[in-house]
Design an enzyme around this catalytic site. Structure first.
Site, PDB file in Angstrom:
ATOM      1  N   THR A 410       0.467  -1.049   0.004  1.00  0.00           N
ATOM      2  CA  THR A 410       0.190   0.062   0.208  1.00  0.00           C
ATOM      3  C   THR A 410       0.698   0.972   0.132  1.00  0.00           C
ATOM      4  OG1 THR A 410      -0.487   0.706   2.261  1.00  0.00           O
ATOM      5  CG2 THR A 410      -1.684  -1.377   1.071  1.00  0.00           C
ATOM      6  N   THR A 428      -3.864   0.558  -2.927  1.00  0.00           N
ATOM      7  CA  THR A 428      -3.182  -0.933  -2.958  1.00  0.00           C
ATOM      8  C   THR A 428      -3.453  -1.493  -3.661  1.00  0.00           C
ATOM      9  OG1 THR A 428      -2.870  -2.637  -1.413  1.00  0.00           O
ATOM     10  CG2 THR A 428      -4.709  -1.913  -1.422  1.00  0.00           C
ATOM     11  N   SER A 482      -9.797  -5.251   5.002  1.00  0.00           N
ATOM     12  CA  SER A 482      -8.163  -4.742   4.743  1.00  0.00           C
ATOM     13  C   SER A 482      -7.693  -4.621   6.061  1.00  0.00           C
ATOM     14  CB  SER A 482      -8.471  -3.814   3.972  1.00  0.00           C
ATOM     15  OG  SER A 482      -7.275  -2.724   3.629  1.00  0.00           O
ATOM     16  N   SER A 483      -6.377  -3.485   6.859  1.00  0.00           N
ATOM     17  CA  SER A 483      -6.194  -2.848   7.167  1.00  0.00           C
ATOM     18  C   SER A 483      -6.582  -1.855   6.885  1.00  0.00           C
ATOM     19  CB  SER A 483      -4.893  -3.851   7.872  1.00  0.00           C
ATOM     20  OG  SER A 483      -4.692  -5.516   8.153  1.00  0.00           O
ATOM     21  N   GLY A 505       1.698  -1.113   4.999  1.00  0.00           N
ATOM     22  CA  GLY A 505       2.697  -1.856   6.061  1.00  0.00           C
ATOM     23  C   GLY A 505       1.758  -3.079   6.576  1.00  0.00           C
ATOM     24  N   GLY A 506       0.743  -3.516   5.437  1.00  0.00           N
ATOM     25  CA  GLY A 506       0.344  -4.824   5.798  1.00  0.00           C
ATOM     26  C   GLY A 506      -0.847  -4.502   7.290  1.00  0.00           C
TER      27      GLY A 506
END
Length: 599
Positions: A410, A428, A482-483, A505-506
């Site tokens: 992302t 992302t 998603s985060s 950053g995941g």
């Protein structure tokens, strides 16, 4: 423009810090580290753009100088990022956009969807075992229906001031003229093994000897310029029918090892969503603010708000920084709060079109009584086990918690315009370089654009040993959890926008965004100083500390509290804009190449 001095001499800080003694067991960061470059911090009076690459930032600022809106600028920024930061986002992926129009906050959902022909066994082999993660990522099977362009078009119809086609001019010109390969892009290309297996990507990103183009090499992408011209002329329809759509489908379905099921019907049927933002009061630095985050299918908004809400109910909430860093007691409380939030995340959060909120309302996970009960579990020692909670009205736990698996990628964009509008957009293609599939409509032209591997954000395991389904399992037409955590903050009394922030950053996006909020709102730091702080967080297991940034005494104190501490690279890429004293202060993460620009 006023430039702010760096608050601490970074070289002295690094020399004074000891690396925590641990062997990492966490997966590597979504994108590799590529250095740490001090940023000055910025200040502007009228408008500001913060993005992950200087060329993209300046494209957005130029649009604002023409009288464009924040949404106009975001579109220009995203198109340039497709070219210059292809490893992180682009037109082949998706995005979440949180927008303030001066009256209300809107949440525009451009998350990718699963093709109609898939089922929950998408990432299982013939024996019913999950595929190796890297194998699933670099495949046609991982590609979801791209949603970024359709979502941006929806937002532009409501909030655009300049013509749609004008917003593509900076990226088209740059794609034709070429841009210098940056140190970060070169570093990530040099670490790639899957990307060179795609012939189109290999011919574009690499030399004849197989090595990536060197830093400073002028890289031209005439194929992307042609694609962007079609999107500029036809709008999002260019991505759902015609030569671009045909090329996307062919690339996915003709993968040599793991072809996907994406179809032209999937592209035509895709619809962005406008959802209700999750906004709630938060006590910050002696005053009340209104914190607005993105709702499911993102877990970021709820997790960030839960962590801050839980932390505020602990004695450590009022602790300040110690020698410019969080201390062990504060890190203990923060980590326990985040473990509670991640337990709820694994249990409940998924696409709301497929999964109901506990008790029928996602806001019950942020209810004060619920947070009070959860915060009471935080004690002086690390909790041995953390279970999900049961919000008021929530039914028995019918779903299985999602097993841990890697999450990626992302880029983040924060913009405020001269018209009083503000946005936070996280965008992302998932892993670095996505599915490692580069689309071209004309093989005679160099370049193209990369496709996402977003479907690997679904749980590979559809159910637990008892047969209970995982909420975030694969289903046709579903958006993967998603985060991403684009965040807007407002003064609770006046309603004035105070902050726009977010990060790549995941799953660690949640912690990087929380750190930006805590640093600015609770500790009163300039946004640049907040982003400079060392990174920290937990995904439910070990306590992760950014390598070489914390003293040995802090590590030892945390271990005495029962924590397993691991030193890892934590390659955040946060951007933040904060309103203070009638000006917009800007910060860009020193771990990546972003800057802030404006007037």
């Amino acid at each position: 423009m006023k430039r702010w001095p760096y608050p601490l001499v970074l070289s002295l800080l690094l020399a004074a810090c000891a690396q925590p003694p641990a062997t990492p067991t966490q997966p590597p960061p979504p994108e590799a580290a590529s250095g740490y470059t001090a940023k000055p911090g910025w200040s502007f009076g009228r408008f500001a753009v913060a993005a992950a690459n200087p060329l993209a930032t300046e494209a957005g600022a130029a649009i604002l100088r023409e009288g464009g809106s924040a949404v106009d600028a975001a579109i220009a920024v995203q198109m340039v990022l497709t070219l210059v930061e292809p490893q992180s986002s682009g037109i082949g992926g998706g995005a979440f956009l949180l927008h303030w129009n001066g009256r209300r906050v809107q949440a525009f959902d451009g998350r990718e969807t699963a093709p109609a022909a898939v089922d929950e066994r998408l990432f299982l082999d013939a024996q019913g075992k999950p595929l190796p993660f890297a194998q699933a990522v670099a495949s046609g099977r991982s590609v979801g229906v791209p949603g970024a362009v359709a979502m941006l078009a929806l937002a532009h119809r409501q909030h655009g001031r300049l013509p749609w086609a004008r917003l593509f001019d900076p990226a088209i010109a740059l794609a034709e003229r070429g841009f210098a390969v940056s140190p970060r892009l070169h570093t990530l290309l040099a670490a790639e093994t899957a990307l060179p297996q795609d012939p189109v990507a290999r011919a574009y990103f690499f030399r004849a000897d197989g090595q990536p183009h060197p830093v400073g090499h002028v890289l031209r992408n005439p194929e992307l310029a042609a694609v962007l011209r079609q999107i500029a002329a036809l709008g999002p329809q260019a991505m759902s029918e015609g030569p671009i759509a045909n090329a996307i489908v062919a690339k996915v379905r003709q993968h040599p090892r793991l072809p996907g099921a994406l179809s032209l019907d999937d592209l035509r049927r895709y619809q962005p969503r406008e959802r209700e933002a999750l906004c709630q009061p938060q006590r910050a630095g002696g005053r009340w603010v209104r914190l607005c985050g993105f709702p499911p299918p993102s877990s970021g908004g709820i997790a960030v708000a839960q962590i801050l809400g839980l932390l505020s109910r602990t004695p450590q909430a009022l602790a300040g920084l110690r020698e410019g860093k969080p201390g062990a007691d504060w890190l203990h409380a923060y980590t326990e709060a985040s473990r509670l939030a991640f337990a709820d995340r694994a249990q409940y959060l998924a696409d709301p079109d497929f999964v109901s909120a506990p008790g029928g309302d996602w806001r019950l996970l942020l209810d004060p009584d619920y947070l009070n009960a959860r915060a009471a579990l935080i004690g002086p020692q690390r909790m041995p086990q953390v279970a999900p909670g049961r919000p008021a009205g929530g039914a028995a736990l019918a779903f299985a918690p999602m097993p841990a698996q890697p999450e990626s990628g992302t880029s983040h964009i924060s913009i405020v315009d001269a018209h009083g509008h503000a946005l936070a957009m996280t965008t992302t293609i998932e892993a670095a370089f996505g599915a490692r599939l580069m689309v071209t409509t004309d093989p005679s032209r160099p370049g193209g654009f990369l496709l996402n591997n977003e479907l690997t954000d679904f749980s590979f395991t559809p159910a637990d040993a008892q047969g209970r389904p995982v909420a975030n399992r694969v289903q046709p037409g579903k958006r993967p959890r998603s985060s991403m955590a684009p965040t807007l903050v407002f003064d609770a009394e006046t309603g004035e926008p105070l902050m726009s922030a977010g990060s790549p950053g995941g799953a660690l996006i949640i912690h990087y965004t929380a750190k930006a909020l805590l640093g600015t709102l609770h500790w009163g730091l300039h946004p640049q100083a907040a982003l400079d702080l060392p990174n920290f967080g937990s995904l439910g297991g070990p306590l992760l500390l950014e390598k070489d940034r914390f003293p040995a005494a802090t590590v030892q104190a945390l271990q005495a509290l029962g924590h397993t501490v691991e030193a890892v690279d934590m390659t955040s890429g946060a951007q933040a804009l904060v309103r203070r004293g009638g000006r917009w202060l800007g910060g860009a993460d020193p771990r990546r190449e972003g800057i802030v620009s404006g007037d």
